[in-house]
Write an enzyme that holds these catalytic residues in place. Structure first.
Site, PDB file in Angstrom:
ATOM      1  N   PRO A   2      26.069 -22.777 -20.022  1.00  0.00           N
ATOM      2  CG  PRO A   2      26.615 -24.936 -19.114  1.00  0.00           C
ATOM      3  CD  PRO A   2      25.933 -24.308 -20.331  1.00  0.00           C
ATOM      4  CD  GLU A   3      29.702 -17.551 -21.254  1.00  0.00           C
ATOM      5  OE1 GLU A   3      31.235 -17.072 -21.298  1.00  0.00           O
ATOM      6  OE2 GLU A   3      28.907 -16.893 -21.295  1.00  0.00           O
ATOM      7  CG  HIS A  91      13.801 -31.594 -20.830  1.00  0.00           C
ATOM      8  ND1 HIS A  91      13.557 -32.036 -21.914  1.00  0.00           N
ATOM      9  CD2 HIS A  91      13.157 -30.500 -20.751  1.00  0.00           C
ATOM     10  CE1 HIS A  91      12.689 -31.348 -22.615  1.00  0.00           C
ATOM     11  NE2 HIS A  91      12.435 -30.462 -21.932  1.00  0.00           N
ATOM     12  NE  ARG A 110      18.682 -24.415 -27.189  1.00  0.00           N
ATOM     13  CZ  ARG A 110      19.179 -23.221 -27.741  1.00  0.00           C
ATOM     14  NH1 ARG A 110      19.557 -22.373 -26.726  1.00  0.00           N
ATOM     15  NH2 ARG A 110      19.212 -22.971 -28.905  1.00  0.00           N
ATOM     16  NE  ARG A 152      42.128 -17.070 -37.769  1.00  0.00           N
ATOM     17  CZ  ARG A 152      41.469 -17.715 -36.703  1.00  0.00           C
ATOM     18  NH1 ARG A 152      42.031 -18.216 -35.754  1.00  0.00           N
ATOM     19  NH2 ARG A 152      40.089 -17.957 -37.167  1.00  0.00           N
TER      20      ARG A 152
END
Length: 271
Positions: A2-3, A91, A110, A152
Site C-alpha cells: 500500500p501507498e 496470515h 510478508r 541534496r
DNA sequence: ATGCGGACCTGTTAGC
DNA sequence: TGCTAACAGGTCCGCA
C-alpha cells in the site's frame, strides 16, 4: 503493497464500523511482525474505546482514551472489517474484536507491517516525529519541496521515496509523478528547478488524489476493507510498463534499478 | 549529515 | 512440467 491512496482507502473502509467502538478483545495469532507485537496488549486494549481513526503518512492511528494503536501495512498488509466468527485464513495475524459484532482483521503475508501501542503523545513517537508534511495539505508545497531538493544530491526518485522529505509516495506513484512532470528519475534532486518543483508538487497532489478517488491501485492482491479492488492501475502510465510505448511519444519505457527499487521512465520525455 | 546497502518475510512469476 | 532465481506495493538501521 500500500501507498498512501491504499492506506487512505483502508481508513475510509474501516472507519464506519470501527470508529467509536469498544474493543472487546485482541487476538494475536502471530506476534512476529516487523517489530514484535507485545503480548500484554491483549490486557491493555480490552475495554478501551476507539475514539478516532486517522492516517499519518502510511500509518493508521487508532486513538483510545489511554493511547494510540499504530498500524502500518508494510508491503503486503491488509485490514478488513469482518463479522465475528469469520473463518481464519493464512496470515491472519491479529484480530481486534469489537463489541458491535465486527472485528478488524490484520492479514500480512510478508509481515513487514507493524501493530504497535504507545501512550506517548502520538506526534512525538519515534516513527512519526521525523515525517515530511502530509502531501495533501498546504504544508506540503513548492517552496518546501524546493528547499528539500536544493541541499541534496541523491536522485530525485530516491528523494521522493524517503519519508523525511515526502510521505505517502511509494514506488508506483514516484514513477508516475516523475513521468507526469517530465523529469528523469536519475536527475539529482539539486538540479530540479524552482518551476519544476512547483509542477512536481502539483502532480504529487493530483495523482494521489486521483488514486484515492479510484480506491487505490490493485496490482496483485490489494483489497479495500470491503473486499473491492482499486482501479487506479488502469491509469498507470509507466509503472511496470518496461518495453511498452510511452503514452506521449511512443518510445519504449525503460526499467532501471535505483536504491534497490525498480524505476520505469521514458528516456525521451523525461530529462 | 548524507547516501548507500542490507535486513526483515512469503508468494508469484520469469527463465532455463 | 519442474526446479531455481529474481522480484514484489516499505522503511528502518548500521556503516562508510
Amino acid at each position: 503493497m500500500p501507498e498512501l491512496p491504499e492506506v487512505e482507502t483502508t481508513l475510509r473502509g474501516i472507519f464506519p464500523k470501527a470508529n467509536k467502538q469498544t474493543i472487546k478483545q485482541l487476538i494475536i495469532r502471530n506476534s512476529s511482525l516487523r517489530w514484535p507485537v507485545e503480548t500484554n496488549l491483549t490486557k491493555v486494549l480490552a475495554g478501551l474505546v476507539i475514539q478516532n481513526i486517522t492516517r499519518r503518512a502510511k500509518y493508521l492511528l487508532l486513538q483510545t482514551e489511554k493511547g494510540h494503536i499504530i498500524i502500518h501495512l508494510g508491503m503486503s498488509g491488509v485490514l478488513r472489517i469482518l463479522a465475528h466468527g469469520t473463518a481464519v485464513k493464512k496470515h491472519d495475524h491479529i484480530d481486534l474484536v469489537l463489541e458491535n459484532g465486527y472485528l478488524l482483521r490484520y492479514n500480512d503475508p510478508r509481515r513487514f507491517g507493524c501493530f504497535l501501542w504507545t501512550d506517548q503523545p502520538i506526534a512525538e513517537h519515534k516513527l512519526l516525529n521525523n515525517l515530511a508534511p502530509e502531501p495533501l495539505t498546504d504544508d506540503f508545497n513548492a517552496d518546501y519541496l524546493f528547499i528539500k531538493c536544493q541541499s541534496r544530491k541523491l536522485p530525485i526518485k530516491t528523494l521522493l521515496m524517503e519519508n523525511k522529505s515526502v510521505v505517502g509516495v511509494g514506488n508506483i506513484y514516484a514513477n508516475e509523478v516523475l513521468f507526469a512532470t517530465s523529469i528523469s528519475p536519475i536527475r539529482p534532486a539539486n538540479k530540479i528547478s524552482q518551476q519544476e518543483t512547483k509542477l512536481l508538487c502539483q502532480n504529487i497532489k493530483k495523482i494521489l488524489t486521483r488514486a484515492i478517488e479510484q480506491g487505490g491501485t490493485t496490482l496483485k492482491d490489494f483489497l479495500s476493507p470491503d473486499g473491492s479492488p482499486g482501479y487506479f492501475v488502469q491509469q498507470l502510465a509507466v509503472y511496470d510498463k518496461k518495453n511498452q510505448p510511452c503514452p506521449n511519444c511512443g518510445t519504449q519505457i525503460i526499467k532501471i534499478i535505483q536504491a534497490q527499487r525498480a524505476s520505469f521512465y521514458c528516456p525521451d520525455c523525461q530529462q
